[in-house]
Design a protein around this motif. Sequence first.
Motif, PDB file in Angstrom:
ATOM      1  N   GLN A   1     -34.666  35.500 -16.631  1.00  0.00           N
ATOM      2  CA  GLN A   1     -34.931  36.569 -17.060  1.00  0.00           C
ATOM      3  C   GLN A   1     -33.314  36.871 -17.858  1.00  0.00           C
ATOM      4  OE1 GLN A   1     -37.862  38.117 -17.437  1.00  0.00           O
ATOM      5  NE2 GLN A   1     -36.245  40.259 -19.173  1.00  0.00           N
ATOM      6  N   MET A   2     -32.532  36.576 -17.353  1.00  0.00           N
ATOM      7  CA  MET A   2     -30.877  36.633 -18.450  1.00  0.00           C
ATOM      8  C   MET A   2     -31.592  35.559 -19.192  1.00  0.00           C
ATOM      9  SD  MET A   2     -28.156  36.461 -15.039  1.00  0.00           S
ATOM     10  CE  MET A   2     -28.056  37.818 -14.020  1.00  0.00           C
ATOM     11  N   MET A   3     -31.713  34.643 -19.385  1.00  0.00           N
ATOM     12  CA  MET A   3     -31.793  33.446 -20.423  1.00  0.00           C
ATOM     13  C   MET A   3     -32.652  33.893 -21.803  1.00  0.00           C
ATOM     14  SD  MET A   3     -32.145  30.163 -18.170  1.00  0.00           S
ATOM     15  CE  MET A   3     -32.551  28.891 -19.021  1.00  0.00           C
ATOM     16  N   ARG A   4     -33.507  35.244 -20.758  1.00  0.00           N
ATOM     17  CA  ARG A   4     -34.898  35.034 -22.231  1.00  0.00           C
ATOM     18  C   ARG A   4     -33.681  36.576 -22.629  1.00  0.00           C
ATOM     19  NH1 ARG A   4     -37.940  36.029 -17.408  1.00  0.00           N
ATOM     20  NH2 ARG A   4     -39.650  34.647 -17.308  1.00  0.00           N
ATOM     21  N   CYS A   5     -32.385  37.262 -22.399  1.00  0.00           N
ATOM     22  CA  CYS A   5     -31.856  38.572 -22.931  1.00  0.00           C
ATOM     23  C   CYS A   5     -31.044  37.526 -23.620  1.00  0.00           C
ATOM     24  CB  CYS A   5     -31.071  39.293 -21.838  1.00  0.00           C
ATOM     25  SG  CYS A   5     -32.069  39.762 -21.391  1.00  0.00           S
ATOM     26  N   ALA A   6     -30.387  36.381 -24.254  1.00  0.00           N
ATOM     27  CA  ALA A   6     -28.810  35.868 -24.876  1.00  0.00           C
ATOM     28  C   ALA A   6     -29.312  35.317 -25.793  1.00  0.00           C
ATOM     29  CB  ALA A   6     -28.739  35.210 -23.629  1.00  0.00           C
ATOM     30  N   ASP A   7     -28.751  35.030 -27.204  1.00  0.00           N
ATOM     31  CA  ASP A   7     -28.949  34.181 -27.860  1.00  0.00           C
ATOM     32  C   ASP A   7     -28.117  32.892 -27.265  1.00  0.00           C
ATOM     33  OD1 ASP A   7     -29.170  36.701 -29.671  1.00  0.00           O
ATOM     34  OD2 ASP A   7     -27.323  36.949 -29.890  1.00  0.00           O
ATOM     35  N   GLU A   8     -27.716  32.666 -26.602  1.00  0.00           N
ATOM     36  CA  GLU A   8     -26.989  31.511 -26.301  1.00  0.00           C
ATOM     37  C   GLU A   8     -26.181  31.522 -24.376  1.00  0.00           C
ATOM     38  OE1 GLU A   8     -22.876  28.919 -26.857  1.00  0.00           O
ATOM     39  OE2 GLU A   8     -22.572  30.821 -26.766  1.00  0.00           O
ATOM     40  N   VAL A   9     -27.161  30.482 -24.044  1.00  0.00           N
ATOM     41  CA  VAL A   9     -27.075  30.488 -22.314  1.00  0.00           C
ATOM     42  C   VAL A   9     -26.025  29.465 -22.105  1.00  0.00           C
ATOM     43  CG1 VAL A   9     -28.449  29.585 -20.577  1.00  0.00           C
ATOM     44  CG2 VAL A   9     -30.111  31.111 -22.201  1.00  0.00           C
ATOM     45  N   VAL A  10     -25.380  30.012 -21.480  1.00  0.00           N
ATOM     46  CA  VAL A  10     -24.106  29.158 -21.167  1.00  0.00           C
ATOM     47  C   VAL A  10     -23.895  29.404 -19.637  1.00  0.00           C
ATOM     48  CG1 VAL A  10     -21.174  28.903 -21.201  1.00  0.00           C
ATOM     49  CG2 VAL A  10     -22.600  30.198 -23.288  1.00  0.00           C
ATOM     50  N   VAL A  11     -24.379  27.612 -19.099  1.00  0.00           N
ATOM     51  CA  VAL A  11     -23.772  27.637 -18.204  1.00  0.00           C
ATOM     52  C   VAL A  11     -22.096  27.226 -17.154  1.00  0.00           C
ATOM     53  CG1 VAL A  11     -24.274  26.156 -16.094  1.00  0.00           C
ATOM     54  CG2 VAL A  11     -26.423  27.360 -17.516  1.00  0.00           C
ATOM     55  N   VAL A  12     -21.669  27.723 -16.730  1.00  0.00           N
ATOM     56  CA  VAL A  12     -19.733  27.316 -15.829  1.00  0.00           C
ATOM     57  C   VAL A  12     -20.207  26.419 -15.106  1.00  0.00           C
ATOM     58  CG1 VAL A  12     -19.214  28.771 -17.614  1.00  0.00           C
ATOM     59  CG2 VAL A  12     -19.799  29.567 -15.116  1.00  0.00           C
ATOM     60  N   ALA A  13     -20.115  25.772 -14.050  1.00  0.00           N
ATOM     61  CA  ALA A  13     -19.735  24.951 -13.670  1.00  0.00           C
ATOM     62  C   ALA A  13     -18.507  23.004 -13.081  1.00  0.00           C
ATOM     63  CB  ALA A  13     -21.041  23.503 -12.762  1.00  0.00           C
ATOM     64  N   ASP A  14     -18.293  23.815 -11.647  1.00  0.00           N
ATOM     65  CA  ASP A  14     -17.007  22.676 -11.746  1.00  0.00           C
ATOM     66  C   ASP A  14     -18.223  21.441 -11.306  1.00  0.00           C
ATOM     67  OD1 ASP A  14     -16.989  21.962  -8.569  1.00  0.00           O
ATOM     68  OD2 ASP A  14     -17.499  24.268  -9.224  1.00  0.00           O
ATOM     69  N   HIS A  15     -17.322  19.903 -11.230  1.00  0.00           N
ATOM     70  CA  HIS A  15     -17.774  18.349 -11.709  1.00  0.00           C
ATOM     71  C   HIS A  15     -18.744  18.580 -10.405  1.00  0.00           C
ATOM     72  CE1 HIS A  15     -13.892  17.989  -9.200  1.00  0.00           C
ATOM     73  NE2 HIS A  15     -14.581  17.400  -8.647  1.00  0.00           N
ATOM     74  N   THR A  16     -18.426  18.589  -8.755  1.00  0.00           N
ATOM     75  CA  THR A  16     -18.893  18.978  -8.061  1.00  0.00           C
ATOM     76  C   THR A  16     -20.516  19.061  -7.730  1.00  0.00           C
ATOM     77  OG1 THR A  16     -18.593  21.185  -6.906  1.00  0.00           O
ATOM     78  CG2 THR A  16     -16.421  19.071  -6.486  1.00  0.00           C
ATOM     79  N   LYS A  17     -21.098  20.665  -9.161  1.00  0.00           N
ATOM     80  CA  LYS A  17     -22.534  20.818  -8.681  1.00  0.00           C
ATOM     81  C   LYS A  17     -23.080  19.642  -9.798  1.00  0.00           C
ATOM     82  CE  LYS A  17     -20.851  25.216  -7.039  1.00  0.00           C
ATOM     83  NZ  LYS A  17     -21.074  26.255  -7.849  1.00  0.00           N
ATOM     84  N   LEU A  18     -22.600  18.458 -10.244  1.00  0.00           N
ATOM     85  CA  LEU A  18     -23.294  18.144 -11.444  1.00  0.00           C
ATOM     86  C   LEU A  18     -23.955  16.322 -10.094  1.00  0.00           C
ATOM     87  CD1 LEU A  18     -21.694  19.332 -13.224  1.00  0.00           C
ATOM     88  CD2 LEU A  18     -22.094  17.581 -14.591  1.00  0.00           C
ATOM     89  N   GLY A  19     -25.075  15.886 -10.351  1.00  0.00           N
ATOM     90  CA  GLY A  19     -25.548  15.040  -9.262  1.00  0.00           C
ATOM     91  C   GLY A  19     -25.648  15.559  -7.621  1.00  0.00           C
ATOM     92  N   ARG A  20     -26.047  16.966  -8.059  1.00  0.00           N
ATOM     93  CA  ARG A  20     -26.346  18.037  -6.818  1.00  0.00           C
ATOM     94  C   ARG A  20     -27.814  18.870  -6.779  1.00  0.00           C
ATOM     95  NH1 ARG A  20     -22.462  22.223  -4.192  1.00  0.00           N
ATOM     96  NH2 ARG A  20     -20.974  20.488  -4.322  1.00  0.00           N
ATOM     97  N   GLN A  21     -28.329  18.759  -5.597  1.00  0.00           N
ATOM     98  CA  GLN A  21     -29.859  19.517  -6.218  1.00  0.00           C
ATOM     99  C   GLN A  21     -29.677  20.327  -4.819  1.00  0.00           C
ATOM    100  OE1 GLN A  21     -33.385  16.937  -6.876  1.00  0.00           O
ATOM    101  NE2 GLN A  21     -34.901  18.048  -5.289  1.00  0.00           N
ATOM    102  N   ALA A  22     -30.064  21.667  -5.107  1.00  0.00           N
ATOM    103  CA  ALA A  22     -30.897  22.497  -4.536  1.00  0.00           C
ATOM    104  C   ALA A  22     -31.653  23.307  -3.899  1.00  0.00           C
ATOM    105  CB  ALA A  22     -29.572  24.314  -5.020  1.00  0.00           C
ATOM    106  N   LEU A  23     -32.287  23.990  -3.191  1.00  0.00           N
ATOM    107  CA  LEU A  23     -33.518  24.386  -2.805  1.00  0.00           C
ATOM    108  C   LEU A  23     -34.168  25.232  -4.005  1.00  0.00           C
ATOM    109  CD1 LEU A  23     -35.627  25.450  -0.921  1.00  0.00           C
ATOM    110  CD2 LEU A  23     -34.565  27.957  -1.214  1.00  0.00           C
ATOM    111  N   ALA A  24     -33.785  25.459  -5.466  1.00  0.00           N
ATOM    112  CA  ALA A  24     -35.148  26.490  -6.044  1.00  0.00           C
ATOM    113  C   ALA A  24     -34.904  25.783  -7.343  1.00  0.00           C
ATOM    114  CB  ALA A  24     -34.496  28.128  -6.041  1.00  0.00           C
ATOM    115  N   PHE A  25     -35.942  25.549  -7.699  1.00  0.00           N
ATOM    116  CA  PHE A  25     -35.120  24.708  -9.920  1.00  0.00           C
ATOM    117  C   PHE A  25     -35.135  25.817 -10.275  1.00  0.00           C
ATOM    118  CE2 PHE A  25     -37.718  23.778 -13.355  1.00  0.00           C
ATOM    119  CZ  PHE A  25     -37.000  22.909 -14.176  1.00  0.00           C
TER     120      PHE A  25
END
Length: 264
Positions: free
Chosen positions: A193-217
């Motif tokens: 829902q946050m994504m629907r509210c925005a002109d631009e969706v920005v994700v901030v993530a350090d490199h340890t999050k890339l290549g990692r999968q979590a529980l919920a898509f």
Amino acid sequence: MLVEERRQKVLELVKDRGFVALNDLAARLDFSESTLRRDLDYWDQLGFLKRTHGGAMYTGGQLVMPALEDRTSTSLSEKQIIAQAAAERIRDGDAILLDGGTTTLEVARRLAGRSLQIVTNSLPIANLFASSREVDLVLLGGYVYPKTGVMLGPLCTRMMEDIHVHQAILSVGGITSKGLFNSNLLLVETERQMMRCADEVVVVADHTKLGRQALAFLCELEAIDTLIVDAGVTDEQRALVEGAGVKLIVAGEPTSARESEFGS
């Protein structure tokens, strides 16, 4: 006056006013600005206030959730570099939606003292701006996830139906070729829902999050506009983002090199 006594007076003044300029503090307590600047830095490091240009604002320090505090120290320097890059893209007067998370909390700390409209589902982030005269704050309601102090669920999503912001800045638990993931099913519903509210969706993530999968898509990579990461991102991971047509900002790189619009 003892150092401890002076520091306590400094904290009390900032707490009473919400925000205090350094020159006002010096005039009130009759100490040099350099001495009081060190006192403000001391309380900033403990989390009771946030240093801003020319002064400090009270944050309280009491709403940092234990689980959030534990995670904050992980990859802290990378998160701070990412947060600075995200904050620099925000213009005074913008309406910003900040998701809960350790990296978004670092972004929020760098927005203190600026004239903004901020919407958040995070108690720790709201606490930073509750006494600010510069920020128009909207705190979303809902079920409070006790580990991190974020609001989740149907009530929270309904509150966002009439909200529109320039940027929604989100934190995620993992990014793979399949898309973006987080650790909680209610959380990803709220973030959609946050994504629907925005002109631009920005994700901030350090490199340890890339290549990692979590529980919920959460969503496919193509569903976001911008990804801000640190210099630990690999060439393969850059190519993954490139293939999705997402703007990649590598924080810490020179401005001319760190931001690239892929797929153009």
